[in-house]
Design a protein around this motif. Structure first.
Motif, PDB file in Angstrom:
ATOM      1  N   ILE A   3       0.884  -0.975  -0.076  1.00 16.82           N
ATOM      2  CA  ILE A   3       0.051  -0.001  -0.099  1.00 16.82           C
ATOM      3  C   ILE A   3       0.951   1.198   0.216  1.00 16.82           C
ATOM      4  O   ILE A   3       1.839   1.402   0.830  1.00 16.82           O
ATOM      5  CB  ILE A   3      -0.792  -0.155   1.213  1.00 16.82           C
ATOM      6  CG1 ILE A   3      -1.843  -1.175   1.475  1.00 16.82           C
ATOM      7  CG2 ILE A   3      -1.987   1.193   1.125  1.00 16.82           C
ATOM      8  CD1 ILE A   3      -2.433  -1.402   2.661  1.00 16.82           C
ATOM      9  N   HIS A   4       0.925   2.049  -1.280  1.00 17.72           N
ATOM     10  CA  HIS A   4       1.692   3.230  -0.994  1.00 17.72           C
ATOM     11  C   HIS A   4       0.894   4.552  -0.830  1.00 17.72           C
ATOM     12  O   HIS A   4      -0.030   4.666  -1.266  1.00 17.72           O
ATOM     13  CB  HIS A   4       2.337   3.388  -2.645  1.00 17.72           C
ATOM     14  CG  HIS A   4       3.346   4.157  -2.776  1.00 17.72           C
ATOM     15  ND1 HIS A   4       3.084   5.342  -2.744  1.00 17.72           N
ATOM     16  CD2 HIS A   4       4.507   3.791  -2.779  1.00 17.72           C
ATOM     17  CE1 HIS A   4       4.508   6.037  -2.916  1.00 17.72           C
ATOM     18  NE2 HIS A   4       5.158   5.026  -3.076  1.00 17.72           N
ATOM     19  N   PRO A   5       1.536   5.400  -0.029  1.00 19.69           N
ATOM     20  CA  PRO A   5       0.899   6.520   0.548  1.00 19.69           C
ATOM     21  C   PRO A   5       0.506   7.540  -0.607  1.00 19.69           C
ATOM     22  O   PRO A   5      -0.490   8.466  -0.620  1.00 19.69           O
ATOM     23  CB  PRO A   5       1.610   7.196   1.461  1.00 19.69           C
ATOM     24  CG  PRO A   5       3.218   6.587   1.016  1.00 19.69           C
ATOM     25  CD  PRO A   5       2.908   5.281   0.624  1.00 19.69           C
ATOM     26  N   PHE A 113      -7.187   1.638  -2.775  1.00 20.40           N
ATOM     27  CA  PHE A 113      -8.352   1.877  -1.928  1.00 20.40           C
ATOM     28  C   PHE A 113      -8.078   1.102  -0.556  1.00 20.40           C
ATOM     29  O   PHE A 113      -8.308   0.167  -0.532  1.00 20.40           O
ATOM     30  CB  PHE A 113      -9.850   1.810  -2.231  1.00 20.40           C
ATOM     31  CG  PHE A 113      -9.882   3.138  -3.161  1.00 20.40           C
ATOM     32  CD1 PHE A 113     -10.816   4.052  -2.564  1.00 20.40           C
ATOM     33  CD2 PHE A 113      -9.714   3.048  -4.603  1.00 20.40           C
ATOM     34  CE1 PHE A 113     -11.162   5.254  -3.654  1.00 20.40           C
ATOM     35  CE2 PHE A 113     -10.351   3.987  -5.376  1.00 20.40           C
ATOM     36  CZ  PHE A 113     -10.975   5.314  -4.880  1.00 20.40           C
ATOM     37  N   VAL A 114      -8.020   1.663   0.644  1.00 20.65           N
ATOM     38  CA  VAL A 114      -8.049   1.163   1.874  1.00 20.65           C
ATOM     39  C   VAL A 114      -9.391   1.400   2.511  1.00 20.65           C
ATOM     40  O   VAL A 114      -9.761   2.712   2.666  1.00 20.65           O
ATOM     41  CB  VAL A 114      -7.049   1.598   2.937  1.00 20.65           C
ATOM     42  CG1 VAL A 114      -6.820   1.289   4.236  1.00 20.65           C
ATOM     43  CG2 VAL A 114      -5.482   1.622   2.392  1.00 20.65           C
ATOM     44  N   VAL A 115     -10.097   0.354   2.740  1.00 21.22           N
ATOM     45  CA  VAL A 115     -11.592   0.312   3.098  1.00 21.22           C
ATOM     46  C   VAL A 115     -11.763   0.177   4.683  1.00 21.22           C
ATOM     47  O   VAL A 115     -11.242  -1.161   5.120  1.00 21.22           O
ATOM     48  CB  VAL A 115     -12.386  -0.467   2.231  1.00 21.22           C
ATOM     49  CG1 VAL A 115     -13.754  -0.420   2.562  1.00 21.22           C
ATOM     50  CG2 VAL A 115     -12.218   0.005   0.803  1.00 21.22           C
ATOM     51  N   VAL A 116     -12.449   0.731   5.270  1.00 21.13           N
ATOM     52  CA  VAL A 116     -13.155   0.545   6.619  1.00 21.13           C
ATOM     53  C   VAL A 116     -14.544   0.959   6.644  1.00 21.13           C
ATOM     54  O   VAL A 116     -15.081   1.692   5.711  1.00 21.13           O
ATOM     55  CB  VAL A 116     -12.551   1.373   7.645  1.00 21.13           C
ATOM     56  CG1 VAL A 116     -10.676   1.026   7.632  1.00 21.13           C
ATOM     57  CG2 VAL A 116     -12.617   3.098   7.440  1.00 21.13           C
ATOM     58  N   GLY A 117     -15.384   0.365   7.662  1.00 20.15           N
ATOM     59  CA  GLY A 117     -16.849   0.748   7.431  1.00 20.15           C
ATOM     60  C   GLY A 117     -17.672  -0.533   7.728  1.00 20.15           C
ATOM     61  O   GLY A 117     -17.439  -1.425   8.267  1.00 20.15           O
ATOM     62  N   THR A 118     -19.036   0.174   7.513  1.00 19.39           N
ATOM     63  CA  THR A 118     -20.129  -0.912   7.888  1.00 19.39           C
ATOM     64  C   THR A 118     -21.101  -0.792   6.874  1.00 19.39           C
ATOM     65  O   THR A 118     -21.198   0.266   6.221  1.00 19.39           O
ATOM     66  CB  THR A 118     -20.772  -0.610   9.210  1.00 19.39           C
ATOM     67  OG1 THR A 118     -21.138   0.835   9.149  1.00 19.39           O
ATOM     68  CG2 THR A 118     -19.853  -0.805  10.321  1.00 19.39           C
ATOM     69  N   ARG A 137      -7.191  -1.518  -6.862  1.00 23.08           N
ATOM     70  CA  ARG A 137      -6.667  -2.643  -5.603  1.00 23.08           C
ATOM     71  C   ARG A 137      -7.268  -2.114  -4.331  1.00 23.08           C
ATOM     72  O   ARG A 137      -7.433  -0.928  -4.084  1.00 23.08           O
ATOM     73  CB  ARG A 137      -4.925  -2.248  -5.498  1.00 23.08           C
ATOM     74  CG  ARG A 137      -4.191  -2.883  -7.009  1.00 23.08           C
ATOM     75  CD  ARG A 137      -4.326  -4.533  -7.030  1.00 23.08           C
ATOM     76  NE  ARG A 137      -4.365  -5.158  -6.019  1.00 23.08           N
ATOM     77  CZ  ARG A 137      -3.168  -5.960  -5.672  1.00 23.08           C
ATOM     78  NH1 ARG A 137      -2.156  -6.021  -6.458  1.00 23.08           N
ATOM     79  NH2 ARG A 137      -2.924  -6.613  -4.466  1.00 23.08           N
ATOM     80  N   VAL A 138      -7.649  -3.109  -3.532  1.00 25.18           N
ATOM     81  CA  VAL A 138      -8.486  -2.909  -2.499  1.00 25.18           C
ATOM     82  C   VAL A 138      -7.898  -3.456  -1.204  1.00 25.18           C
ATOM     83  O   VAL A 138      -7.492  -4.844  -1.468  1.00 25.18           O
ATOM     84  CB  VAL A 138      -9.946  -3.429  -2.655  1.00 25.18           C
ATOM     85  CG1 VAL A 138     -10.519  -2.927  -1.561  1.00 25.18           C
ATOM     86  CG2 VAL A 138     -10.615  -2.328  -3.759  1.00 25.18           C
ATOM     87  N   PHE A 139      -7.982  -2.862  -0.171  1.00 20.08           N
ATOM     88  CA  PHE A 139      -7.421  -3.492   1.080  1.00 20.08           C
ATOM     89  C   PHE A 139      -8.496  -3.145   2.266  1.00 20.08           C
ATOM     90  O   PHE A 139      -8.455  -2.003   2.475  1.00 20.08           O
ATOM     91  CB  PHE A 139      -5.962  -2.853   1.288  1.00 20.08           C
ATOM     92  CG  PHE A 139      -4.902  -2.764   0.512  1.00 20.08           C
ATOM     93  CD1 PHE A 139      -3.873  -3.960   0.279  1.00 20.08           C
ATOM     94  CD2 PHE A 139      -4.847  -1.730  -0.931  1.00 20.08           C
ATOM     95  CE1 PHE A 139      -2.968  -3.968  -0.830  1.00 20.08           C
ATOM     96  CE2 PHE A 139      -4.029  -1.879  -1.739  1.00 20.08           C
ATOM     97  CZ  PHE A 139      -2.954  -2.887  -1.648  1.00 20.08           C
ATOM     98  N   VAL A 140      -8.915  -4.284   2.515  1.00 21.71           N
ATOM     99  CA  VAL A 140     -10.124  -4.267   3.587  1.00 21.71           C
ATOM    100  C   VAL A 140      -9.262  -4.413   5.107  1.00 21.71           C
ATOM    101  O   VAL A 140      -8.597  -5.570   5.364  1.00 21.71           O
ATOM    102  CB  VAL A 140     -10.979  -5.198   3.502  1.00 21.71           C
ATOM    103  CG1 VAL A 140     -12.127  -5.258   4.524  1.00 21.71           C
ATOM    104  CG2 VAL A 140     -11.781  -5.029   1.789  1.00 21.71           C
ATOM    105  N   VAL A 141      -9.658  -3.615   5.939  1.00 21.77           N
ATOM    106  CA  VAL A 141      -8.955  -3.514   7.399  1.00 21.77           C
ATOM    107  C   VAL A 141      -9.807  -4.232   8.155  1.00 21.77           C
ATOM    108  O   VAL A 141     -11.048  -3.776   8.664  1.00 21.77           O
ATOM    109  CB  VAL A 141      -8.781  -2.012   7.826  1.00 21.77           C
ATOM    110  CG1 VAL A 141      -7.965  -2.166   9.027  1.00 21.77           C
ATOM    111  CG2 VAL A 141      -7.876  -1.373   6.940  1.00 21.77           C
ATOM    112  N   GLY A 164     -10.377 -11.002  -4.816  1.00 24.84           N
ATOM    113  CA  GLY A 164      -8.969 -10.154  -5.044  1.00 24.84           C
ATOM    114  C   GLY A 164      -8.723  -9.123  -4.146  1.00 24.84           C
ATOM    115  O   GLY A 164      -7.643  -8.398  -4.128  1.00 24.84           O
ATOM    116  N   ALA A 165      -9.568  -8.922  -3.044  1.00 26.57           N
ATOM    117  CA  ALA A 165      -9.215  -7.939  -2.109  1.00 26.57           C
ATOM    118  C   ALA A 165      -8.197  -8.383  -1.068  1.00 26.57           C
ATOM    119  O   ALA A 165      -8.187  -9.579  -0.792  1.00 26.57           O
ATOM    120  CB  ALA A 165     -10.602  -7.389  -1.377  1.00 26.57           C
ATOM    121  N   ASP A 166      -7.349  -7.330  -0.751  1.00 26.01           N
ATOM    122  CA  ASP A 166      -6.286  -8.080   0.384  1.00 26.01           C
ATOM    123  C   ASP A 166      -7.300  -7.759   1.876  1.00 26.01           C
ATOM    124  O   ASP A 166      -7.572  -6.530   1.842  1.00 26.01           O
ATOM    125  CB  ASP A 166      -5.027  -7.273   0.341  1.00 26.01           C
ATOM    126  CG  ASP A 166      -4.292  -7.969  -0.659  1.00 26.01           C
ATOM    127  OD1 ASP A 166      -4.086  -8.873  -1.066  1.00 26.01           O
ATOM    128  OD2 ASP A 166      -3.848  -6.840  -1.597  1.00 26.01           O
TER     129      ASP A 166
END
Length: 195
Positions: A3-5, A113-118, A137-141, A164-166
């Motif tokens: 994940i790149h800033p 996209f780094v994803v958080v939520g409900t 590219r998607v990264f789910v926390v 394919g999400a990390d």
């Protein structure tokens, strides 16, 4: 892929006043999301926050909303924040056109996209699947997403991973955004956020 800033955006999905009390481990999901939002802001990663039908579900919880400029908040009706961007055309037979919504918000043009939520199994999952279909590219926390039932969250994480999400932790995201030790930024984030 790391994940790149400079290539990523934090996407906070529908952490809203009337839904939050019913989320399994909701206080924890909120705390982890707030932590990551504050880290993103410290590092300079853009943040987009969606609100699903706020007249019915209420606005974003104050603990998050007070940290965000108005330009970062996107209202939506569709469960997928990406369907909202395509004018409701995303999904079967969609041409993937990108209109407003999250793609028009500051940071929406980024490829990660780094994803958080409900909720994990509704708006989070549908958004993630549409982001993947749009070539992001998607990264789910994991600790920063939630549903009313733990079983729904588990199923959603499994399905997102399969497509394919990390699935990542908040510290994985923070350290990848930081990239290296020995900088003033690293020392400040480490002191204030890494315990």
């Amino acid at each position: 892929m790391l994940i790149h800033p400079d290539r990523s955006t934090l996407l906070v999905i529908d952490i809203q006043e009337r839904l939050q009390p019913f989320i399994d481990q909701g206080d924890s999901v909120l705390a982890h999301s707030q932590w990551l939002l504050r880290v993103a802001q410290r590092i300079g990663v853009p943040v987009i926050c969606t609100e699903q039908y706020p007249r019915g579900i209420g606005p974003t919880v104050p603990a998050l909303r007070e940290l965000l400029p108005d330009s970062a908040v996107v209202e939506k009706i569709y469960f997928s924040a990406v369907a909202e961007c395509a004018g409701g055309l995303a999904g079967p037979g969609s041409d993937g056109a990108e209109g407003g919504g999250i793609f028009a918000a500051p940071g929406g043009e980024r490829r990660q996209f780094v994803v958080v939520g409900t909720e994990s199994h509704v708006c989070v999952m549908q958004t993630v699947l549409d982001l993947l279909a749009a070539g992001r590219r998607v990264f789910v926390v994991e600790e920063a997403v939630g549903s009313r039932r733990a079983s729904d969250k588990a199923l959603a994480l499994e399905r997102m991973r399969r497509h394919g999400a990390d699935i990542v932790s908040r510290e994985m995201v923070a350290f990848e955004w930081l990239q290296r030790a020995g900088t003033d930024l690293f020392r400040g984030v480490s002191r204030d956020f890494i315990k």
